[in-house]
Design a protein around this motif. Structure first.
Motif, PDB file in Angstrom:
ATOM      1  N   PRO A  68     -31.058  16.584 -11.209  1.00  0.00           N
ATOM      2  CA  PRO A  68     -31.861  17.676 -10.577  1.00  0.00           C
ATOM      3  C   PRO A  68     -31.379  18.915 -11.277  1.00  0.00           C
ATOM      4  CG  PRO A  68     -30.138  17.305  -8.997  1.00  0.00           C
ATOM      5  CD  PRO A  68     -30.035  16.213  -9.804  1.00  0.00           C
ATOM      6  N   ASN A  69     -30.327  18.929 -12.401  1.00  0.00           N
ATOM      7  CA  ASN A  69     -29.692  20.005 -12.786  1.00  0.00           C
ATOM      8  C   ASN A  69     -30.732  20.994 -13.418  1.00  0.00           C
ATOM      9  OD1 ASN A  69     -27.223  19.010 -11.992  1.00  0.00           O
ATOM     10  ND2 ASN A  69     -26.664  18.070 -14.041  1.00  0.00           N
ATOM     11  N   LYS A  70     -31.578  20.476 -14.112  1.00  0.00           N
ATOM     12  CA  LYS A  70     -32.589  21.120 -14.649  1.00  0.00           C
ATOM     13  C   LYS A  70     -33.064  22.069 -13.591  1.00  0.00           C
ATOM     14  CE  LYS A  70     -36.450  21.302 -18.115  1.00  0.00           C
ATOM     15  NZ  LYS A  70     -37.360  20.500 -18.894  1.00  0.00           N
ATOM     16  N   VAL A  71     -33.678  21.605 -12.537  1.00  0.00           N
ATOM     17  CA  VAL A  71     -34.198  22.270 -11.578  1.00  0.00           C
ATOM     18  C   VAL A  71     -33.275  23.227 -10.714  1.00  0.00           C
ATOM     19  CG1 VAL A  71     -35.492  21.881  -9.115  1.00  0.00           C
ATOM     20  CG2 VAL A  71     -35.872  20.390 -11.086  1.00  0.00           C
ATOM     21  N   ASN A  72     -31.924  22.968 -10.529  1.00  0.00           N
ATOM     22  CA  ASN A  72     -30.990  23.564  -9.992  1.00  0.00           C
ATOM     23  C   ASN A  72     -30.916  24.888 -10.864  1.00  0.00           C
ATOM     24  OD1 ASN A  72     -30.426  21.922  -7.738  1.00  0.00           O
ATOM     25  ND2 ASN A  72     -28.965  20.834  -8.991  1.00  0.00           N
ATOM     26  N   ALA A  73     -30.850  24.666 -12.102  1.00  0.00           N
ATOM     27  CA  ALA A  73     -30.860  26.052 -13.140  1.00  0.00           C
ATOM     28  C   ALA A  73     -31.914  26.859 -12.995  1.00  0.00           C
ATOM     29  CB  ALA A  73     -30.464  25.374 -14.398  1.00  0.00           C
ATOM     30  N   TYR A  74     -33.038  25.973 -12.848  1.00  0.00           N
ATOM     31  CA  TYR A  74     -34.259  26.921 -12.769  1.00  0.00           C
ATOM     32  C   TYR A  74     -34.275  27.814 -11.471  1.00  0.00           C
ATOM     33  CZ  TYR A  74     -39.215  28.212 -11.646  1.00  0.00           C
ATOM     34  OH  TYR A  74     -40.340  28.931 -11.149  1.00  0.00           O
ATOM     35  N   LEU A  75     -33.834  27.065 -10.317  1.00  0.00           N
ATOM     36  CA  LEU A  75     -33.850  27.948  -9.104  1.00  0.00           C
ATOM     37  C   LEU A  75     -32.820  28.951  -9.098  1.00  0.00           C
ATOM     38  CD1 LEU A  75     -34.236  25.143  -6.769  1.00  0.00           C
ATOM     39  CD2 LEU A  75     -35.806  26.526  -7.213  1.00  0.00           C
ATOM     40  N   GLU A  76     -31.838  28.494  -9.864  1.00  0.00           N
ATOM     41  CA  GLU A  76     -30.650  29.711  -9.987  1.00  0.00           C
ATOM     42  C   GLU A  76     -31.169  30.838 -10.731  1.00  0.00           C
ATOM     43  OE1 GLU A  76     -26.103  29.842 -11.153  1.00  0.00           O
ATOM     44  OE2 GLU A  76     -27.258  28.501 -12.132  1.00  0.00           O
ATOM     45  N   GLN A  77     -31.685  30.691 -11.558  1.00  0.00           N
ATOM     46  CA  GLN A  77     -32.251  31.695 -12.517  1.00  0.00           C
ATOM     47  C   GLN A  77     -33.307  32.550 -11.762  1.00  0.00           C
ATOM     48  OE1 GLN A  77     -34.192  30.625 -16.230  1.00  0.00           O
ATOM     49  NE2 GLN A  77     -34.148  32.528 -17.058  1.00  0.00           N
ATOM     50  N   LEU A  78     -34.290  31.847 -10.966  1.00  0.00           N
ATOM     51  CA  LEU A  78     -35.135  32.523 -10.345  1.00  0.00           C
ATOM     52  C   LEU A  78     -34.887  33.207  -9.101  1.00  0.00           C
ATOM     53  CD1 LEU A  78     -38.458  33.000  -9.605  1.00  0.00           C
ATOM     54  CD2 LEU A  78     -38.158  30.869  -8.398  1.00  0.00           C
ATOM     55  N   ASN A  79     -33.672  32.673  -8.530  1.00  0.00           N
ATOM     56  CA  ASN A  79     -33.066  33.538  -7.288  1.00  0.00           C
ATOM     57  C   ASN A  79     -32.332  34.808  -8.056  1.00  0.00           C
ATOM     58  OD1 ASN A  79     -31.822  33.423  -4.575  1.00  0.00           O
ATOM     59  ND2 ASN A  79     -29.851  33.602  -5.857  1.00  0.00           N
ATOM     60  N   ASP A  80     -31.743  34.790  -9.111  1.00  0.00           N
ATOM     61  CA  ASP A  80     -31.000  35.897  -9.657  1.00  0.00           C
ATOM     62  C   ASP A  80     -32.116  36.993 -10.029  1.00  0.00           C
ATOM     63  OD1 ASP A  80     -28.712  34.907  -9.380  1.00  0.00           O
ATOM     64  OD2 ASP A  80     -28.473  34.206 -11.419  1.00  0.00           O
ATOM     65  N   ARG A  81     -33.284  36.744 -10.672  1.00  0.00           N
ATOM     66  CA  ARG A  81     -34.411  37.604 -10.922  1.00  0.00           C
ATOM     67  C   ARG A  81     -35.056  38.370  -9.756  1.00  0.00           C
ATOM     68  NH1 ARG A  81     -37.256  35.202 -16.332  1.00  0.00           N
ATOM     69  NH2 ARG A  81     -35.451  35.053 -17.625  1.00  0.00           N
ATOM     70  N   ALA A  82     -35.437  37.438  -8.660  1.00  0.00           N
ATOM     71  CA  ALA A  82     -35.960  37.868  -7.451  1.00  0.00           C
ATOM     72  C   ALA A  82     -35.010  38.720  -6.546  1.00  0.00           C
ATOM     73  CB  ALA A  82     -36.418  36.620  -6.620  1.00  0.00           C
ATOM     74  N   GLY A  83     -33.743  38.529  -6.636  1.00  0.00           N
ATOM     75  CA  GLY A  83     -32.797  39.217  -5.746  1.00  0.00           C
ATOM     76  C   GLY A  83     -32.669  38.553  -4.375  1.00  0.00           C
ATOM     77  N   THR A  84     -32.887  37.319  -4.273  1.00  0.00           N
ATOM     78  CA  THR A  84     -32.935  36.737  -3.130  1.00  0.00           C
ATOM     79  C   THR A  84     -31.455  36.161  -2.855  1.00  0.00           C
ATOM     80  OG1 THR A  84     -33.703  34.606  -3.903  1.00  0.00           O
ATOM     81  CG2 THR A  84     -35.217  36.227  -2.845  1.00  0.00           C
ATOM     82  N   LEU A  85     -31.245  35.654  -1.525  1.00  0.00           N
ATOM     83  CA  LEU A  85     -29.940  35.008  -1.141  1.00  0.00           C
ATOM     84  C   LEU A  85     -29.806  33.637  -1.626  1.00  0.00           C
ATOM     85  CD1 LEU A  85     -29.444  36.140   2.456  1.00  0.00           C
ATOM     86  CD2 LEU A  85     -28.314  36.882   0.552  1.00  0.00           C
ATOM     87  N   ALA A  86     -30.960  32.771  -1.462  1.00  0.00           N
ATOM     88  CA  ALA A  86     -30.809  31.552  -1.881  1.00  0.00           C
ATOM     89  C   ALA A  86     -32.354  30.832  -2.005  1.00  0.00           C
ATOM     90  CB  ALA A  86     -30.320  30.614  -1.118  1.00  0.00           C
ATOM     91  N   ILE A  87     -32.644  29.736  -3.084  1.00  0.00           N
ATOM     92  CA  ILE A  87     -33.769  29.272  -2.907  1.00  0.00           C
ATOM     93  C   ILE A  87     -33.534  27.762  -3.196  1.00  0.00           C
ATOM     94  CG2 ILE A  87     -36.177  29.007  -4.409  1.00  0.00           C
ATOM     95  CD1 ILE A  87     -35.867  31.687  -5.482  1.00  0.00           C
ATOM     96  N   TYR A  88     -34.028  27.016  -2.279  1.00  0.00           N
ATOM     97  CA  TYR A  88     -33.660  25.503  -2.274  1.00  0.00           C
ATOM     98  C   TYR A  88     -34.896  24.580  -1.872  1.00  0.00           C
ATOM     99  CZ  TYR A  88     -32.826  26.671   2.441  1.00  0.00           C
ATOM    100  OH  TYR A  88     -32.662  27.245   3.713  1.00  0.00           O
ATOM    101  N   VAL A  89     -34.933  23.291  -2.341  1.00  0.00           N
ATOM    102  CA  VAL A  89     -36.114  22.547  -2.395  1.00  0.00           C
ATOM    103  C   VAL A  89     -35.743  21.548  -1.241  1.00  0.00           C
ATOM    104  CG1 VAL A  89     -37.745  20.778  -3.609  1.00  0.00           C
ATOM    105  CG2 VAL A  89     -37.023  22.941  -4.424  1.00  0.00           C
ATOM    106  N   ILE A  90     -36.482  21.000  -0.393  1.00  0.00           N
ATOM    107  CA  ILE A  90     -36.346  19.983   0.697  1.00  0.00           C
ATOM    108  C   ILE A  90     -37.189  18.888   0.754  1.00  0.00           C
ATOM    109  CG2 ILE A  90     -35.858  19.811   3.176  1.00  0.00           C
ATOM    110  CD1 ILE A  90     -35.065  22.662   3.422  1.00  0.00           C
TER     111      ILE A  90
END
Length: 610
Positions: A68-90
């Motif tokens: 999942p590293n590619k998805v994790n990196a995408y969520l990390e980049q999206l979280n930094d740009r959106a200014g949220t606390l966390a984004i995760y997939v369940i």
């Protein structure tokens, strides 16, 4: 003045509350818009993740087969740009497959969050919103969850955790405190930091257990805010008070006291937004209006008093002038009349003084005669008893003398001698009885001398021996050691004791076994004799008139009502006192107090008269 002040106060309060209520509604609109705008910025983010093929591909493969590293990196980049606390997939089972904080030691990666309410709401309804405290880092935030769907159906759930701290920070500079409470009545947002995670109502045990299961507040202690509703107002507004239970923090507005509370439900959430407008300024304005009304009413009242006083003053001056002239005329007439009446009154006064002097002399003479009559009545009563006592010895003397002649003719000298001895004893007894009567009737001079109380009591009992025997009364008179000695006249003391004991005999004639207690005692400078009967006691009305002349409770013809009055007068002559009361155990008790004689031995008191 009071009504004017109260009316002005109430009117100012009503106007102030109406103004604050209108301002509060405007603030509600502003705060609600700012909160919806803040949340709305992130509402679209969960749904955008289903557009990413890598995310759907990760959910489609079993865990561990596709890195999942590619998805994790995408969520990390999206979280930094959106200014949220966390984004995760369940995944549908609640396991976190990818997260924006995957590089951190406390990452959500691999956690099972199926117990969280936002996960259950998203599975059931397609989306979920939830405010809570993170179980991993303990960081509060707002969770927005949305299902990720493709042609095969629901593949998982995307969750965005948003921080509302920036909104709270902007609220700290507003003019009135504001708070947001969730469906449980817990304050989740507020312009006052101390209010956060407090409760607006008391939580029951079932709700507390539910919080432990969902870990919505991460087992944080939820203390009550102390908000108490005072009364309801129009348009849903309420008067409330917040107690000052902790030191107030530095704030641009008060955070304790009385407030006007206005609430509104936030669309799309179970939250309630409440604006609290402090009433301190309204109260101050109302008090100022009340004070102004009071001062104005007082000024009008004083002005009215001054005008009324001036009118009364003018009226009084005219009335006084007329009254002065009338009084002058009346005075001249009365002077002439009084001069004539004065001569007549002088003659009448002289006649009244002469008549009063004559009346007082007659009254004193009548009183002396009545006192003498009382003494004679007492002597008559004693004489009747003594005559009865003498009758028996005389009869016995006559019988014994006749018998002695017969025994003498027979030569029986022993029996004759016995009869003569008994005749001598009877003669001695008759001498003692007549001696007591002569002593009682004798008017001794008022001279004080030492008198033993025991001997005076014995002489009084000897005089009353016939009445005591006739009534069958038991006399209890214990000897005193040492014998108290009074400083008084012995004969007059015996007169008082005879009167007291005689009254006691009259009071105990009804009981089957009448008893009279006589007790003598001494103190530092006083001696005391108490005569107590065991009769019915003294009534309250009788006690008030005990020592008044001519007052008696005996039947007509039995007494004149002078005994106690004369006895009290005798005692006063020797600086003593005589009082009557009811004994606590029943019956009446009369207490005689006299000055105590010096301690020198004295034999001046004569023995019982023979």
């Amino acid at each position: 003045m009071g009504l004017s002040s109260l009316g002005a106060y109430q009117m100012a309060q009503r106007l102030g509350l109406a103004e604050i209520q209108a301002t509060g509604l405007h603030r509600l609109d502003l705060y609600a818009a700012s909160l919806e705008r803040e949340i709305g910025k992130y509402a679209f983010l969960p749904g955008t993740l289903e557009l990413q093929a890598e995310v759907l591909d990760l959910l489609a493969h079993p865990a561990g087969q596709k890195p999942p590293n590619k998805v994790n990196a995408y969520l990390e980049q999206l979280n930094d740009r959106a200014g949220t606390l966390a984004i995760y997939v369940i995944n549908p089972q609640g396991l976190v497959l990818a997260t924006s904080n995957w590089r951190r030691a406390d990452s959500y990666l691999g956690e099972n969050l199926s117990f969280r309410p936002y996960f259950r709401d998203a599975v059931a309804q397609g989306s979920g919103r939830f405010f809570g405290i993170g179980t991993t880092r303990g960081e509060p935030g707002y969770y927005l969850a949305s299902t990720l769907v493709d042609a095969r159906g629901t593949q998982g759930i995307a969750v965005i955790k948003v921080s509302l701290d920036q909104l709270e920070q902007s609220w700290t500079t507003v003019e009135a405190p504001v708070l947001v409470s969730d469906e449980n009545g817990v304050v989740i947002l507020g312009s006052v930091p101390d209010w956060k995670f407090t409760t607006l109502r008391t939580l029951d045990e079932a709700t507390a257990k539910a919080f432990d299961q969902t870990q919505q507040y991460n087992r944080r202690a939820l203390k009550p805010l102390g908000l108490r509703e005072l009364r309801e107002l129009d348009h849903g507004a309420r008067l409330v008070s917040i107690a000052k239970e902790r030191p107030e923090m530095v704030s641009v507005y008060p955070v304790a006291g009385r407030f006007l509370a206005q609430s509104r439900a936030l669309p799309g959430t179970p939250w309630t937004l409440t604006v609290l407008s402090h009433l301190e300024q309204v109260d101050e304005i109302a008090q100022s209006h009340a004070l102004i009304a009071l001062i104005g009413a007082a000024l009008l009242f004083v002005l009215g008093l001054m005008l009324n006083e001036r009118r009364r003053h003018l009226k009084d001056r005219l009335a006084a002038r007329e009254a002065l002239q009338a009084a002058h005329d009346e005075l001249e007439r009365k002077v002439e009349q009084r001069t004539a009446d004065l001569w007549a009154s002088n003659h009448r006064l002289q006649a009244e003084v002469t008549e009063r002097t004559r009346t007082e002399a007659n009254l004193r003479a009548a009183q002396d005669e009545l006192v003498q009559a009382g003494k004679l009545a007492a002597i008559g009563q004693l004489s009747t008893g003594i005559a009865h006592e003498l009758n028996q010895p005389l009869t016995a003397l006559r019988t014994l003398s006749g018998n002695s002649l017969r025994f003498l003719e027979r030569g029986d000298l022993a029996t004759t001698r016995t009869n003569l001895e008994r005749m001598a004893q009877l003669a001695d007894r008759m001498g003692r009885i007549t001696g007591q009567l002569r002593s009682f009737a004798h008017k001794s001079p008022v001279a004080s001398r030492p008198v033993p109380l025991d001997q005076a009591v014995a002489n009084a009992l000897a005089v009353l021996e016939g009445r005591i025997a006739e009534s069958q009364a038991v006399i209890q008179c214990p000897a005193s050691s040492p014998c108290p000695v009074a400083l008084c006249d012995g004969n007059r003391l015996e007169q008082v004791l005879i009167n007291l004991i005689g009254n006691a005999l009259d009071a105990v004639h009804a009981p089957e076994r009448p008893r009279i207690d006589i007790r003598c005692s001494q103190q530092a400078d006083r001696v005391q004799v108490q005569v107590r009967d065991h009769g019915p006691g003294l009534a309250e009305a009788v006690r008030a008139h005990l020592f008044e002349p001519f007052f008696t409770t005996k039947e007509a013809g039995v007494g004149l009502g002078l005994g106690l009055a004369l006895s009290a007068g005798i005692v006063r002559e020797f600086q003593g006192s005589l009082s009557g009361a009811n004994h606590p155990e029943g019956g009446a008790v009369f207490t005689l107090e006299l000055p105590r004689a010096p301690d020198e031995p004295s034999d001046t008191m004569s023995p019982p008269h023979d």
